[in-house]
Design an enzyme around this catalytic site. Structure first.
Site, PDB file in Angstrom:
ATOM      1  CD1 TRP A  23      -1.089   2.481   2.259  1.00  0.00           C
ATOM      2  CD2 TRP A  23      -2.790   1.714   0.964  1.00  0.00           C
ATOM      3  NE1 TRP A  23      -2.018   3.267   2.114  1.00  0.00           N
ATOM      4  CE2 TRP A  23      -3.024   2.896   1.456  1.00  0.00           C
ATOM      5  CE3 TRP A  23      -3.731   1.148   0.184  1.00  0.00           C
ATOM      6  CZ2 TRP A  23      -4.067   3.829   1.073  1.00  0.00           C
ATOM      7  CZ3 TRP A  23      -5.059   1.647   0.003  1.00  0.00           C
ATOM      8  CH2 TRP A  23      -5.009   3.115   0.405  1.00  0.00           C
ATOM      9  CB  ILE A  24       2.014   3.842  -1.852  1.00  0.00           C
ATOM     10  CG1 ILE A  24       1.648   4.096  -3.048  1.00  0.00           C
ATOM     11  CG2 ILE A  24       3.277   2.908  -1.746  1.00  0.00           C
ATOM     12  CD1 ILE A  24       2.615   4.857  -4.198  1.00  0.00           C
ATOM     13  CG  ASP A  33      -0.978  11.270   2.072  1.00  0.00           C
ATOM     14  OD1 ASP A  33      -1.806  10.665   1.548  1.00  0.00           O
ATOM     15  OD2 ASP A  33      -1.281  12.118   3.053  1.00  0.00           O
ATOM     16  NE  ARG A  91      -4.767  13.666   9.361  1.00  0.00           N
ATOM     17  CZ  ARG A  91      -6.079  13.541   9.926  1.00  0.00           C
ATOM     18  NH1 ARG A  91      -6.062  13.784  11.211  1.00  0.00           N
ATOM     19  NH2 ARG A  91      -7.234  13.529   9.064  1.00  0.00           N
ATOM     20  CG  ASP A  92      -1.319  15.788   6.754  1.00  0.00           C
ATOM     21  OD1 ASP A  92      -0.850  14.844   7.441  1.00  0.00           O
ATOM     22  OD2 ASP A  92      -2.577  15.735   6.354  1.00  0.00           O
ATOM     23  CG  ASP A 135     -15.269  17.704   0.628  1.00  0.00           C
ATOM     24  OD1 ASP A 135     -15.424  17.137   1.645  1.00  0.00           O
ATOM     25  OD2 ASP A 135     -15.532  18.945   0.145  1.00  0.00           O
TER      26      ASP A 135
END
Ligand SMILES: *[C@@H]1O[C@H](CO)[C@@H](O)[C@H](O)[C@H]1NC(C)=O
Ligand SMILES: *[C@@H]1O[C@H](CO)[C@@H](O)[C@H](O)[C@H]1NC(C)=O
Ligand SMILES: *[C@@H]1O[C@H](CO)[C@@H](O)[C@H](O)[C@H]1NC(C)=O
Ligand SMILES: *[C@@H]1O[C@H](CO)[C@@H](O)[C@H](O)[C@H]1NC(C)=O
Ligand SMILES: *[C@@H]1O[C@H](CO)[C@@H](O)[C@H](O)[C@H]1NC(C)=O
Ligand SMILES: *[C@@H]1O[C@H](CO)[C@@H](O)[C@H](O)[C@H]1NC(C)=O
Length: 589
Positions: free
Chosen positions: A69-70, A72, A196-197, A285
């Site tokens: 899985w990958i 972002d 986050r991020d 979204d």
């Protein structure tokens, strides 16, 4: 500096021919599942069931690791002669979870070497995952990773990491200092599970570092602003960089500067020239939306040129399957490049069978249109190095109902670049602004079979012999008050006969001065399970994932240009190329 002793073997590796033969793609023969070390023949006797695990759906030149899985893209950067791409990666499985920072390096953004993950879940504060973040190159030239650590209960905090060995040209190992986490979700109104991020850092007039962090603040979405002298000790500024009550949380904020009409990029960590605009991109979204405005240095706030309360109307980086994008300034070529993740459109049990899930869209140069109102994107020029066997046509006339087949090029791995020029614009139907609220609905209703005054015209791709399966990418031209409004649709509803796929009709509108420009361009990158399109010179981009059965069964597909509109449309120029396989994440020995 890149040590030449390491540079040479590395360059040689990159110069090796792509491993086309070892993958045995495009050849006839039974489908193989190679997710585990043994090979399994699937449905060896059945003609009808074409298997989702077919290697033929694996992309030839879009970024992906060999398995698992990958999601972002994280902290892309150009450093000491190499591009680095980190990415959310589950080393254990094809199901999301246990996120590490996968790590690959490239000299050209197209051919990649895979390294060991740069960040793993080693500490209590990142026990549940090393989530998304950025890289900032500090004043002393050292890169610093800021990422989100998710602790045992998935509460989030921002953490820092530095290269363990600055002399390693690949920056393979990263160290997490004891001061971690460097930013906790402290302060009124913050939700620790929505925090986050962190963005790439920039400096303000006071010389201090700033970053933004995506968060839920008092139930609204915010890009929180933090300041630091040394990039390690951070304090929260009492107001966010920007916030909005039109949604509850923004993921993956990206903040950068751009000069209108100038396709060069700006390094946000340095002083920004007069006349520059700022862009705030946020992810929500399941899509990436942006605002253009100015960065008010005095108030230390982002101020959008126009505030649109209805978030359905915010412009998007991409109108298809594209999320969590991240841009960086490429000092090598003086441009800004954006990466974005495209997930699969099959089911998670399909993903388990395939052993892989998720790819990155083609890296795109990104800049601001001369009116300062719209971002433009275009595949980085390096992708053109994969082109071979080019074909070209000039002056094709498409009357209503015409279908022109593009022959002589690979139809599964191709780059198609085409221009359309309406004979007259009189018949363009009037534009209804309410369509902007739901462009997918409009693409379904006014699809490629529904004749209009000017359009639909465009491409039919991944088409089986009888057109039972096909994907269309097409335009429709409408007359609005001032200029023309052009709809670009990527309609996947008939892209595959396989059941259980997500097959929407994606679409986006762009305003266009057709009287002046005359021609509408369409560039489409076809890559097995990818149809990635750039309309109107990159004004609307649509990433789509497709899994036609015919691709596996017949190993072939057809490409056509069509016009189903009343007005005749010319194709002054059509070019297409087969695309070679890129060297994709061969492991560094
Ligand atoms: C995460 O890792 C644990 C072991 O540390 C394993 O039991 C679990 O299945 C993994 N989860 C996923 C989604 O890969
Ligand atoms: C750092 O990297 C250089 C270049 O790869 C290597 O020669 C050196 O041994 C490394 N140092 C350590 C402490 O690993
Ligand atoms: C939401 O924000 C708008 C301005 O962006 C403001 O006019 C409105 O009062 C706000 N609504 C709430 C519920 O705070
Ligand atoms: C575009 O921006 C770059 C970087 O700021 C600058 O060097 C260049 O002169 C600009 N080009 C034009 C045409 O203004
Ligand atoms: C991923 O794919 C599914 C459809 O399979 C879609 O509904 C979802 O919104 C997509 N995007 C993201 C960001 O998860
Ligand atoms: C064009 O319209 C005709 C008639 O509705 C339809 O049969 C055909 O499939 C359309 N072409 C495309 C590419 O959808």
């Amino acid at each position: 500096m890149l040590n030449p002793g390491h540079g040479w073997p590395f360059l040689l590796l990159l110069l090796l021919p792509p491993f086309e033969s070892s993958l045995r793609c495009g050849g006839a023969g039974a489908e193989e599942a190679t997710a585990h070390s043994h090979r399994v023949l699937l449905y060896p006797h059945s003609e009808k069931v074409s298997s989702i695990v077919s290697r033929k759906y694996r992309t030839g030149y879009h970024f992906q690791p060999p398995k698992n899985w990958i999601n972002d893209p994280n902290g892309p950067m150009y450093y000491n002669g190499l591009y680095h791409l980190f990415y959310q990666y589950n080393p254990d499985s094809v199901i999301p979870g246990n996120k590490t920072w996968g790590h690959s390096v490239s000299a050209d953004l197209i051919n990649w070497l895979r390294l060991e993950p740069a960040l793993d879940r080693t500490e209590p504060y990142d026990a549940k995952g090393c989530w998304s973040g950025s890289v900032t190159i500090l004043a002393d030239g050292r890169p610093a990773i800021l990422y989100t650590g998710a602790d045992g209960v998935k509460n989030q905090a921002q953490c820092i990491a530095f290269p363990s060995n600055n002399s390693d040209p690949f920056l393979r190992e990263w160290t997490k200092p004891d001061s971690n986490p460097v930013i906790r979700p402290n302060g009124p109104g913050l939700n620790p599970s929505q925090f986050r991020d962190p963005t790439t850092g920039w400096t303000g007039p006071d010389g201090q570092w700033r970053i933004a962090v995506g968060a839920e603040l008092d139930g609204y979405s915010a890009a929180l602003l933090y300041k630091s002298e040394d990039f390690v000790h951070w304090t929260r500024v009492d107001h966010p960089l920007y916030s909005s009550n039109s949604s509850a949380m923004w993921e993956c904020p990206d903040f950068f500067a751009a000069l209108p009409g100038n396709s060069s990029g700006l390094d946000i960590s340095s002083a920004v020239p007069n006349g520059a605009k700022h862009v705030l991109k946020v992810s929500l979204d399941s899509c990436d939306k942006y605002m253009i405005g100015v960065y008010d240095l005095e108030r230390d706030r982002f101020v959008p040129d126009t505030v649109v309360d209805d978030r359905r109307l915010w412009p998007r980086i991409d109108y298809g399957n594209y999320y969590a994008s991240k841009s960086f300034f490429d000092a090598k070529k003086g441009r800004r490049i954006i990466w974005g993740w495209a997930n699969e459109s099959d089911s998670s049990s399909d993903d388990v069978a395939k052993g892989w899930a998720g790819i990155q869209a083609i890296p795109r140069r990104i800049w601001l249109d001369s009116d300062g109102k719209q971002l433009l994107q275009w595949p980085v020029e390096e992708v053109e190095s994969l082109r071979r066997n080019g074909i070209s046509h000039k002056g094709i006339e498409l009357k209503k109902g015409d279908l022109f087949e593009i022959k002589g090029t690979d139809t599964l791995q191709a780059d198609v670049d085409i221009e359309f020029e309406p004979r007259t614009m009189d018949k363009a139907d009037p534009f209804d602004p309410s369509w902007l609220l739901d462009t997918e609905k409009h693409c379904r209703e006014a699809d490629a079979t529904a004749p209009g005054g000017l359009g639909p015209f465009g491409l039919v791709l991944m088409a089986s012999d009888n057109l039972e399966e096909h994907t269309t990418v097409h335009f429709r031209v409408y007359k609005s008050q001032h200029k023309h409004m052009i709809l670009m649709c990527s309609d996947l509803r008939r892209s595959s006969l396989r059941p259980g796929l997500y097959t929407p009709a994606y679409g986006g509108f762009f305003e266009f001065d057709l009287e002046k420009e005359r021609r509408i361009s369409l560039r489409t990158l076809i890559d097995r399970s990818v149809v990635e399109s750039f309309g109107g010179g990159g004004r609307v981009c649509v990433m789509a994932r497709v899994y036609p059965m015919a691709l596996v069964k017949d190993s072939d597909a057809r490409i056509y240009v069509f016009n189903n509109g009343t007005s005749t449309v010319m194709v002054p120029q059509l070019k297409a190329w087969s695309m070679r396989r890129a060297q994709m994440n061969v492991k560094k020995g």
